[in-house]
Design a protein around this motif. Structure first.
Motif, PDB file in Angstrom:
ATOM      1  N   PRO A  74       0.806  -1.221   0.000  1.00 27.97           N
ATOM      2  CA  PRO A  74       0.000   0.000   0.000  1.00 27.97           C
ATOM      3  C   PRO A  74       0.839   1.272   0.000  1.00 27.97           C
ATOM      4  N   VAL A  75       1.998   1.240   0.644  1.00 32.41           N
ATOM      5  CA  VAL A  75       2.865   2.415   0.645  1.00 32.41           C
ATOM      6  C   VAL A  75       3.413   2.654  -0.761  1.00 32.41           C
ATOM      7  N   ALA A  76       3.720   1.598  -1.491  1.00 33.22           N
ATOM      8  CA  ALA A  76       4.196   1.745  -2.868  1.00 33.22           C
ATOM      9  C   ALA A  76       3.099   2.296  -3.769  1.00 33.22           C
ATOM     10  N   GLY A  80       3.324   5.817  -5.653  1.00 27.56           N
ATOM     11  CA  GLY A  80       3.074   5.878  -7.087  1.00 27.56           C
ATOM     12  C   GLY A  80       2.002   6.901  -7.435  1.00 27.56           C
ATOM     13  N   ALA A  81       0.952   6.963  -6.610  1.00 31.66           N
ATOM     14  CA  ALA A  81      -0.106   7.947  -6.844  1.00 31.66           C
ATOM     15  C   ALA A  81       0.416   9.370  -6.649  1.00 31.66           C
ATOM     16  N   VAL A  82       1.271   9.567  -5.665  1.00 26.09           N
ATOM     17  CA  VAL A  82       1.839  10.895  -5.422  1.00 26.09           C
ATOM     18  C   VAL A  82       2.744  11.300  -6.581  1.00 26.09           C
ATOM     19  N   GLY A  93       7.990  20.352  -9.995  1.00 32.28           N
ATOM     20  CA  GLY A  93       9.360  20.241  -9.528  1.00 32.28           C
ATOM     21  C   GLY A  93       9.920  18.867  -9.877  1.00 32.28           C
ATOM     22  N   ASN A  94      10.659  18.293  -8.967  1.00 35.09           N
ATOM     23  CA  ASN A  94      11.289  17.003  -9.194  1.00 35.09           C
ATOM     24  C   ASN A  94      10.336  15.879  -8.798  1.00 35.09           C
ATOM     25  N   PRO A  95       9.858  15.064  -9.740  1.00 38.22           N
ATOM     26  CA  PRO A  95       8.927  13.990  -9.371  1.00 38.22           C
ATOM     27  C   PRO A  95       9.592  12.843  -8.625  1.00 38.22           C
ATOM     28  N   ALA A  96      10.906  12.829  -8.545  1.00 39.53           N
ATOM     29  CA  ALA A  96      11.595  11.753  -7.822  1.00 39.53           C
ATOM     30  C   ALA A  96      11.573  11.982  -6.313  1.00 39.53           C
ATOM     31  N   LEU A  97      11.313  13.190  -5.863  1.00 42.00           N
ATOM     32  CA  LEU A  97      11.306  13.452  -4.427  1.00 42.00           C
ATOM     33  C   LEU A  97      10.233  12.667  -3.672  1.00 42.00           C
ATOM     34  N   PRO A  98       9.013  12.504  -4.225  1.00 33.90           N
ATOM     35  CA  PRO A  98       8.043  11.682  -3.501  1.00 33.90           C
ATOM     36  C   PRO A  98       8.452  10.223  -3.365  1.00 33.90           C
ATOM     37  N   LEU A 100      10.972   9.270  -2.055  1.00 39.09           N
ATOM     38  CA  LEU A 100      11.606   9.132  -0.743  1.00 39.09           C
ATOM     39  C   LEU A 100      10.646   8.503   0.266  1.00 39.09           C
ATOM     40  N   LEU A 101       9.338   8.505  -0.047  1.00 36.80           N
ATOM     41  CA  LEU A 101       8.367   7.804   0.790  1.00 36.80           C
ATOM     42  C   LEU A 101       8.686   6.312   0.871  1.00 36.80           C
TER      43      LEU A 101
END
Length: 129
Positions: A74-76, A80-82, A93-98, A100-101
């Motif tokens: 569920p966290v993945a 992915g939704a974020v 901005g940078n889509p790779a920052l989310p 980090l979740l």
């Protein structure tokens, strides 16, 4: 207790903080009710950190390693939704920052799935009747 199990449990607990913060913010902004009715994704936001904390506690209690590994799903999906929502806007901005979740939960799942931790959980004393 093997050090890998301890680290996996702690990372599982710490890794539940960002999704829990995201869930609180989404609910505070009215995520559970929309114009067309309740949003089903908001329930995933609320469930993801709870399942992960429960999995980490069960690992530290020597009950199950698999629950912590499965709690990453569920966290993945949430991460992915974020990322998907962030790439759909112009000022994202940078889509790779989310992503980090996912760092702490995935690392916790990898450590919990190691053979040493699985053997440690499997060798727990059984309750006699």
């Amino acid at each position: 207790m093997p050090p890998l199990a301890l680290v996996a449990g702690v990372l599982g607990l710490v890794g539940a903080l960002p999704p829990a913060f995201l869930a609180v913010i989404a609910v505070a902004l009215g995520g559970l009710s929309a114009d067309a009715g309740p949003d089903p994704w908001a329930y995933l936001l609320l469930a993801a950190p709870l399942v992960q904390v429960f999995g980490a506690v069960w690992l530290l209690a020597r009950r199950s390693w698999l629950l912590l590994v499965l709690a990453v799903v569920p966290v993945a999906v949430l991460a992915g939704a974020v990322v998907w929502a962030a790439t759909g806007t112009e000022d994202a901005g940078n889509p790779a920052l989310p992503l980090l979740l996912l760092v702490a939960p995935v690392l916790a799942a990898v450590l919990a799935a190691t053979p040493r931790v699985r053997r440690w959980v499997a060798a727990r004393p059984r309750r006699t009747r």
